[in-house]
Design a protein around this motif. Structure first.
Motif, PDB file in Angstrom:
ATOM      1  N   MET A   1       0.803  -1.197   0.000  1.00 27.33           N
ATOM      2  CA  MET A   1       0.000   0.000   0.000  1.00 27.33           C
ATOM      3  C   MET A   1       0.851   1.269   0.000  1.00 27.33           C
ATOM      4  O   MET A   1       0.318   2.348  -0.063  1.00 27.33           O
ATOM      5  N   ILE A   2       2.162   1.080   0.050  1.00 26.75           N
ATOM      6  CA  ILE A   2       3.079   2.218   0.028  1.00 26.75           C
ATOM      7  C   ILE A   2       4.187   1.928  -0.980  1.00 26.75           C
ATOM      8  O   ILE A   2       4.799   0.862  -0.955  1.00 26.75           O
ATOM      9  N   ALA A   3       4.438   2.871  -1.853  1.00 27.82           N
ATOM     10  CA  ALA A   3       5.551   2.724  -2.796  1.00 27.82           C
ATOM     11  C   ALA A   3       6.875   2.818  -2.023  1.00 27.82           C
ATOM     12  O   ALA A   3       6.964   3.547  -1.032  1.00 27.82           O
ATOM     13  N   PRO A   4       7.903   2.106  -2.462  1.00 28.97           N
ATOM     14  CA  PRO A   4       9.169   2.061  -1.720  1.00 28.97           C
ATOM     15  C   PRO A   4      10.083   3.255  -1.990  1.00 28.97           C
ATOM     16  O   PRO A   4      11.295   3.111  -2.121  1.00 28.97           O
ATOM     17  N   ILE A   5       9.521   4.448  -2.025  1.00 25.25           N
ATOM     18  CA  ILE A   5      10.307   5.632  -2.364  1.00 25.25           C
ATOM     19  C   ILE A   5      11.405   5.905  -1.338  1.00 25.25           C
ATOM     20  O   ILE A   5      12.517   6.259  -1.695  1.00 25.25           O
ATOM     21  N   PHE A   6      11.101   5.724  -0.061  1.00 28.52           N
ATOM     22  CA  PHE A   6      12.121   6.002   0.952  1.00 28.52           C
ATOM     23  C   PHE A   6      13.293   5.029   0.822  1.00 28.52           C
ATOM     24  O   PHE A   6      14.453   5.446   0.841  1.00 28.52           O
ATOM     25  N   ALA A   7      13.006   3.746   0.676  1.00 29.16           N
ATOM     26  CA  ALA A   7      14.075   2.747   0.538  1.00 29.16           C
ATOM     27  C   ALA A   7      14.917   3.010  -0.698  1.00 29.16           C
ATOM     28  O   ALA A   7      16.159   2.925  -0.659  1.00 29.16           O
ATOM     29  N   VAL A   8      14.275   3.337  -1.805  1.00 21.70           N
ATOM     30  CA  VAL A   8      15.000   3.599  -3.053  1.00 21.70           C
ATOM     31  C   VAL A   8      15.875   4.843  -2.916  1.00 21.70           C
ATOM     32  O   VAL A   8      17.054   4.835  -3.264  1.00 21.70           O
ATOM     33  N   CYS A   9      15.310   5.923  -2.415  1.00 27.59           N
ATOM     34  CA  CYS A   9      16.074   7.169  -2.304  1.00 27.59           C
ATOM     35  C   CYS A   9      17.161   7.096  -1.240  1.00 27.59           C
ATOM     36  O   CYS A   9      18.233   7.673  -1.409  1.00 27.59           O
ATOM     37  N   SER A  10      16.916   6.368  -0.172  1.00 27.34           N
ATOM     38  CA  SER A  10      17.932   6.273   0.883  1.00 27.34           C
ATOM     39  C   SER A  10      19.138   5.460   0.443  1.00 27.34           C
ATOM     40  O   SER A  10      20.209   5.565   1.041  1.00 27.34           O
ATOM     41  N   SER A  11      19.001   4.672  -0.619  1.00 29.24           N
ATOM     42  CA  SER A  11      20.149   3.909  -1.117  1.00 29.24           C
ATOM     43  C   SER A  11      21.001   4.706  -2.101  1.00 29.24           C
ATOM     44  O   SER A  11      22.040   4.230  -2.543  1.00 29.24           O
ATOM     45  N   SER A  12      20.586   5.914  -2.432  1.00 27.77           N
ATOM     46  CA  SER A  12      21.329   6.768  -3.355  1.00 27.77           C
ATOM     47  C   SER A  12      22.358   7.617  -2.610  1.00 27.77           C
ATOM     48  O   SER A  12      22.005   8.377  -1.695  1.00 27.77           O
ATOM     49  N   LEU A  13      23.605   7.513  -3.020  1.00 26.29           N
ATOM     50  CA  LEU A  13      24.664   8.315  -2.395  1.00 26.29           C
ATOM     51  C   LEU A  13      24.433   9.810  -2.614  1.00 26.29           C
ATOM     52  O   LEU A  13      24.656  10.620  -1.707  1.00 26.29           O
ATOM     53  N   GLU A  14      23.985  10.176  -3.821  1.00 22.28           N
ATOM     54  CA  GLU A  14      23.764  11.592  -4.124  1.00 22.28           C
ATOM     55  C   GLU A  14      22.601  12.160  -3.319  1.00 22.28           C
ATOM     56  O   GLU A  14      22.689  13.272  -2.799  1.00 22.28           O
ATOM     57  N   VAL A  15      21.526  11.414  -3.187  1.00 15.85           N
ATOM     58  CA  VAL A  15      20.398  11.872  -2.367  1.00 15.85           C
ATOM     59  C   VAL A  15      20.864  12.035  -0.923  1.00 15.85           C
ATOM     60  O   VAL A  15      20.569  13.048  -0.275  1.00 15.85           O
ATOM     61  N   ASN A  16      21.620  11.081  -0.413  1.00 15.80           N
ATOM     62  CA  ASN A  16      22.129  11.183   0.963  1.00 15.80           C
ATOM     63  C   ASN A  16      23.073  12.360   1.134  1.00 15.80           C
ATOM     64  O   ASN A  16      23.079  13.012   2.171  1.00 15.80           O
ATOM     65  N   ARG A  17      23.868  12.639   0.121  1.00 14.54           N
ATOM     66  CA  ARG A  17      24.786  13.783   0.198  1.00 14.54           C
ATOM     67  C   ARG A  17      24.007  15.087   0.332  1.00 14.54           C
ATOM     68  O   ARG A  17      24.392  15.982   1.084  1.00 14.54           O
ATOM     69  N   LEU A  18      22.888  15.183  -0.371  1.00 14.21           N
ATOM     70  CA  LEU A  18      22.136  16.436  -0.416  1.00 14.21           C
ATOM     71  C   LEU A  18      21.118  16.588   0.712  1.00 14.21           C
ATOM     72  O   LEU A  18      20.958  17.683   1.258  1.00 14.21           O
ATOM     73  N   ILE A  19      20.386  15.512   1.039  1.00 14.75           N
ATOM     74  CA  ILE A  19      19.340  15.634   2.072  1.00 14.75           C
ATOM     75  C   ILE A  19      19.495  14.578   3.162  1.00 14.75           C
ATOM     76  O   ILE A  19      18.546  14.285   3.883  1.00 14.75           O
ATOM     77  N   GLY A  20      20.691  14.035   3.275  1.00 14.14           N
ATOM     78  CA  GLY A  20      20.940  13.024   4.294  1.00 14.14           C
ATOM     79  C   GLY A  20      21.580  13.621   5.526  1.00 14.14           C
ATOM     80  O   GLY A  20      21.458  14.792   5.813  1.00 14.14           O
ATOM     81  N   GLY A  21      22.287  12.787   6.226  1.00 16.36           N
ATOM     82  CA  GLY A  21      22.893  13.152   7.496  1.00 16.36           C
ATOM     83  C   GLY A  21      22.545  12.056   8.475  1.00 16.36           C
ATOM     84  O   GLY A  21      22.552  10.878   8.129  1.00 16.36           O
ATOM     85  N   GLU A  22      22.193  12.431   9.687  1.00 20.48           N
ATOM     86  CA  GLU A  22      21.766  11.426  10.661  1.00 20.48           C
ATOM     87  C   GLU A  22      20.485  10.737  10.212  1.00 20.48           C
ATOM     88  O   GLU A  22      20.281   9.558  10.454  1.00 20.48           O
ATOM     89  N   THR A  23      19.607  11.502   9.583  1.00 20.71           N
ATOM     90  CA  THR A  23      18.361  10.944   9.023  1.00 20.71           C
ATOM     91  C   THR A  23      18.145  11.546   7.649  1.00 20.71           C
ATOM     92  O   THR A  23      18.462  12.697   7.416  1.00 20.71           O
ATOM     93  N   LEU A  24      17.575  10.749   6.760  1.00 21.54           N
ATOM     94  CA  LEU A  24      17.259  11.254   5.432  1.00 21.54           C
ATOM     95  C   LEU A  24      16.064  12.193   5.549  1.00 21.54           C
ATOM     96  O   LEU A  24      15.027  11.843   6.115  1.00 21.54           O
ATOM     97  N   ARG A  25      16.214  13.399   5.028  1.00 24.12           N
ATOM     98  CA  ARG A  25      15.154  14.405   5.108  1.00 24.12           C
ATOM     99  C   ARG A  25      14.196  14.250   3.921  1.00 24.12           C
ATOM    100  O   ARG A  25      14.041  15.144   3.098  1.00 24.12           O
ATOM    101  N   LEU A  26      13.558  13.077   3.870  1.00 22.69           N
ATOM    102  CA  LEU A  26      12.530  12.751   2.881  1.00 22.69           C
ATOM    103  C   LEU A  26      11.327  12.270   3.680  1.00 22.69           C
ATOM    104  O   LEU A  26      11.350  11.184   4.261  1.00 22.69           O
ATOM    105  N   TYR A  27      10.288  13.098   3.744  1.00 23.35           N
ATOM    106  CA  TYR A  27       9.193  12.884   4.674  1.00 23.35           C
ATOM    107  C   TYR A  27       7.910  12.470   3.957  1.00 23.35           C
ATOM    108  O   TYR A  27       7.561  13.045   2.927  1.00 23.35           O
ATOM    109  N   PRO A  28       7.152  11.504   4.529  1.00 21.85           N
ATOM    110  CA  PRO A  28       5.883  11.076   3.942  1.00 21.85           C
ATOM    111  C   PRO A  28       4.741  12.035   4.270  1.00 21.85           C
ATOM    112  O   PRO A  28       4.900  12.956   5.076  1.00 21.85           O
TER     113      PRO A  28
END
Length: 121
Positions: A1-28
């Motif tokens: 019932m939920i697309a795996p957007i968080f899992a997919v984006c959290s595995s990206s080094l570039e996404v983590n570089r830009l909005i990562g840190g202690e927690t990925l700043r990608l909010y549902p």
């Protein structure tokens, strides 16, 4: 019932570089109400449906997600949106490039796009 957007984006080094840190700043749910750190992104289901069949239960769900990136500068928001796009496209389809604007509420730059995602159950 939920697309795996968080899992997919959290595995990206570039996404983590830009909005990562202690927690990925990608909010549902399209909202970020904690201590706001820019840049960040939000996502929410816009529509969806199960792949229904007469002879069996659905074996996949289809989703349309809206993704919104927020940042302090136009260049930064475009960089975040591009990183999210690059992480998502191997798994789903970008179906709409949306608005690019200064958000009325946050006074930050916003870049919006939609994703169509088919998720096997």
């Amino acid at each position: 019932m939920i697309a795996p957007i968080f899992a997919v984006c959290s595995s990206s080094l570039e996404v983590n570089r830009l909005i990562g840190g202690e927690t990925l700043r990608l909010y549902p749910f399209g909202m970020q109400e904690d201590n706001v750190v820019y840049p960040y992104a939000v996502w929410q289901n816009v529509s969806g449906e199960p792949e229904n069949y007469l002879a069996q239960r659905p074996d996949a769900d289809s989703f349309t997600l809206q993704v919104d990136a927020y940042a302090n500068t136009p260049d930064e928001v475009i960089e975040v949106a591009a990183a999210l796009r690059d992480a998502i496209e191997p798994h789903a389809y970008i179906s709409r490039w949306g608005s690019q604007e200064i958000d009325v509420k946050t006074k930050r730059y916003r870049y919006s796009f939609d994703v169509d995602w088919i998720v096997p159950r």
